[in-house]
Design a protein around this motif. Sequence first.
Motif, PDB file in Angstrom:
ATOM      1  N   GLY A  77       0.780  -1.227   0.000  1.00 24.03           N
ATOM      2  CA  GLY A  77       0.000   0.000   0.000  1.00 24.03           C
ATOM      3  C   GLY A  77       0.813   1.279   0.000  1.00 24.03           C
ATOM      4  N   PHE A  78       2.128   1.151  -0.067  1.00 21.30           N
ATOM      5  CA  PHE A  78       2.992   2.330  -0.131  1.00 21.30           C
ATOM      6  C   PHE A  78       4.333   1.892  -0.734  1.00 21.30           C
ATOM      7  N   PRO A  79       5.130   2.856  -1.213  1.00 22.72           N
ATOM      8  CA  PRO A  79       6.419   2.505  -1.831  1.00 22.72           C
ATOM      9  C   PRO A  79       7.444   2.129  -0.769  1.00 22.72           C
ATOM     10  N   PHE A  80       7.448   0.880  -0.399  1.00 29.34           N
ATOM     11  CA  PHE A  80       8.241   0.361   0.711  1.00 29.34           C
ATOM     12  C   PHE A  80       9.703   0.806   0.646  1.00 29.34           C
ATOM     13  N   SER A  81      10.296   0.749  -0.526  1.00 29.91           N
ATOM     14  CA  SER A  81      11.731   1.012  -0.647  1.00 29.91           C
ATOM     15  C   SER A  81      12.098   2.467  -0.379  1.00 29.91           C
ATOM     16  N   LEU A  82      11.126   3.337  -0.207  1.00 31.79           N
ATOM     17  CA  LEU A  82      11.401   4.752   0.023  1.00 31.79           C
ATOM     18  C   LEU A  82      11.242   5.166   1.486  1.00 31.79           C
ATOM     19  N   TYR A  83      10.962   4.207   2.363  1.00 36.47           N
ATOM     20  CA  TYR A  83      10.632   4.545   3.742  1.00 36.47           C
ATOM     21  C   TYR A  83      11.518   3.856   4.763  1.00 36.47           C
ATOM     22  N   VAL A  84      11.881   4.630   5.794  1.00 35.48           N
ATOM     23  CA  VAL A  84      12.479   4.051   6.989  1.00 35.48           C
ATOM     24  C   VAL A  84      11.440   3.146   7.639  1.00 35.48           C
ATOM     25  N   MET A  85      11.917   2.002   8.109  1.00 34.34           N
ATOM     26  CA  MET A  85      11.027   1.054   8.757  1.00 34.34           C
ATOM     27  C   MET A  85      11.516   0.773  10.174  1.00 34.34           C
ATOM     28  N   ASN A  86      10.573   0.422  11.044  1.00 33.77           N
ATOM     29  CA  ASN A  86      10.893   0.245  12.460  1.00 33.77           C
ATOM     30  C   ASN A  86      10.254  -1.023  13.018  1.00 33.77           C
ATOM     31  N   TRP A  87      10.911  -1.586  14.004  1.00 34.42           N
ATOM     32  CA  TRP A  87      10.314  -2.610  14.857  1.00 34.42           C
ATOM     33  C   TRP A  87      10.135  -2.010  16.253  1.00 34.42           C
ATOM     34  N   TYR A  88       8.962  -2.232  16.807  1.00 37.63           N
ATOM     35  CA  TYR A  88       8.663  -1.867  18.187  1.00 37.63           C
ATOM     36  C   TYR A  88       8.231  -3.130  18.927  1.00 37.63           C
ATOM     37  N   ARG A  89       8.183  -3.018  20.234  1.00 34.49           N
ATOM     38  CA  ARG A  89       7.618  -4.106  21.032  1.00 34.49           C
ATOM     39  C   ARG A  89       6.916  -3.540  22.258  1.00 34.49           C
TER      40      ARG A  89
ATOM     41  N   THR B  61      17.172   2.238   7.620  1.00 33.63           N
ATOM     42  CA  THR B  61      16.934   3.224   6.572  1.00 33.63           C
ATOM     43  C   THR B  61      16.362   2.563   5.324  1.00 33.63           C
ATOM     44  N   TYR B  62      15.900   3.387   4.388  1.00 30.60           N
ATOM     45  CA  TYR B  62      15.186   2.818   3.245  1.00 30.60           C
ATOM     46  C   TYR B  62      16.084   1.980   2.340  1.00 30.60           C
ATOM     47  N   THR B  63      17.382   2.266   2.357  1.00 27.54           N
ATOM     48  CA  THR B  63      18.293   1.430   1.572  1.00 27.54           C
ATOM     49  C   THR B  63      18.852   0.276   2.384  1.00 27.54           C
ATOM     50  N   GLY B  64      18.656   0.318   3.687  1.00 30.62           N
ATOM     51  CA  GLY B  64      19.200  -0.711   4.557  1.00 30.62           C
ATOM     52  C   GLY B  64      20.642  -0.494   4.955  1.00 30.62           C
TER      53      GLY B  64
ATOM     54  N   ARG C 104      16.160  -5.763   5.594  1.00 31.49           N
ATOM     55  CA  ARG C 104      15.009  -5.615   4.699  1.00 31.49           C
ATOM     56  C   ARG C 104      15.377  -6.113   3.316  1.00 31.49           C
ATOM     57  N   ASP C 105      14.345  -6.528   2.599  1.00 32.90           N
ATOM     58  CA  ASP C 105      14.489  -6.932   1.206  1.00 32.90           C
ATOM     59  C   ASP C 105      13.472  -6.110   0.421  1.00 32.90           C
ATOM     60  N   ASN C 106      13.957  -5.072  -0.229  1.00 29.01           N
ATOM     61  CA  ASN C 106      13.052  -4.171  -0.942  1.00 29.01           C
ATOM     62  C   ASN C 106      12.412  -4.822  -2.165  1.00 29.01           C
ATOM     63  N   THR C 107      13.002  -5.901  -2.654  1.00 26.22           N
ATOM     64  CA  THR C 107      12.394  -6.601  -3.786  1.00 26.22           C
ATOM     65  C   THR C 107      11.163  -7.396  -3.345  1.00 26.22           C
ATOM     66  N   LYS C 108      11.083  -7.661  -2.046  1.00 23.21           N
ATOM     67  CA  LYS C 108       9.961  -8.438  -1.510  1.00 23.21           C
ATOM     68  C   LYS C 108       9.065  -7.612  -0.600  1.00 23.21           C
TER      69      LYS C 108
END
Length: 116
Positions: free
Chosen positions: A26-38, A52-55, A72-76
């Motif tokens: 639902g969004f351009p994954f490869s352009l965004y910083v991603m986070n894990w929380y708990r 970061t978006y490039t890893g 991260r795997d931006n292809t997936k």
Amino acid sequence: QVQLVESGGGLVQPGGSLRLSCVASGFPFSLYVMNWYRRAPGKERDMVATITYTGDRTTYADSVKGRFTISRDNTKNTMYLQMNSLKPEDTAVYYCNVIRSGVPHWGQGTRVTVSS
């Protein structure tokens, strides 16, 4: 719309390992910083790791440094959290997170229980 789906949680003994996955859509994954929380039982939700978006850059909470690895795997359109040397205090629901246009989006979470 943004959708984040976590998987890979479960019950593991202290010292064991798990790998969590977060599939995004639902969004351009490869352009965004991603986070894990708990969120541990009875506690606030805390950031665990960021990528970061490039890893090419990652950051970790002090409590997991040297034991957890975010990737991260931006292809997936997928983010991972490799968790090694797990401790009982790692027991929590783990959430995938992205902030898009100032709005945080969350998955449903995956539960990790570390117990003998």
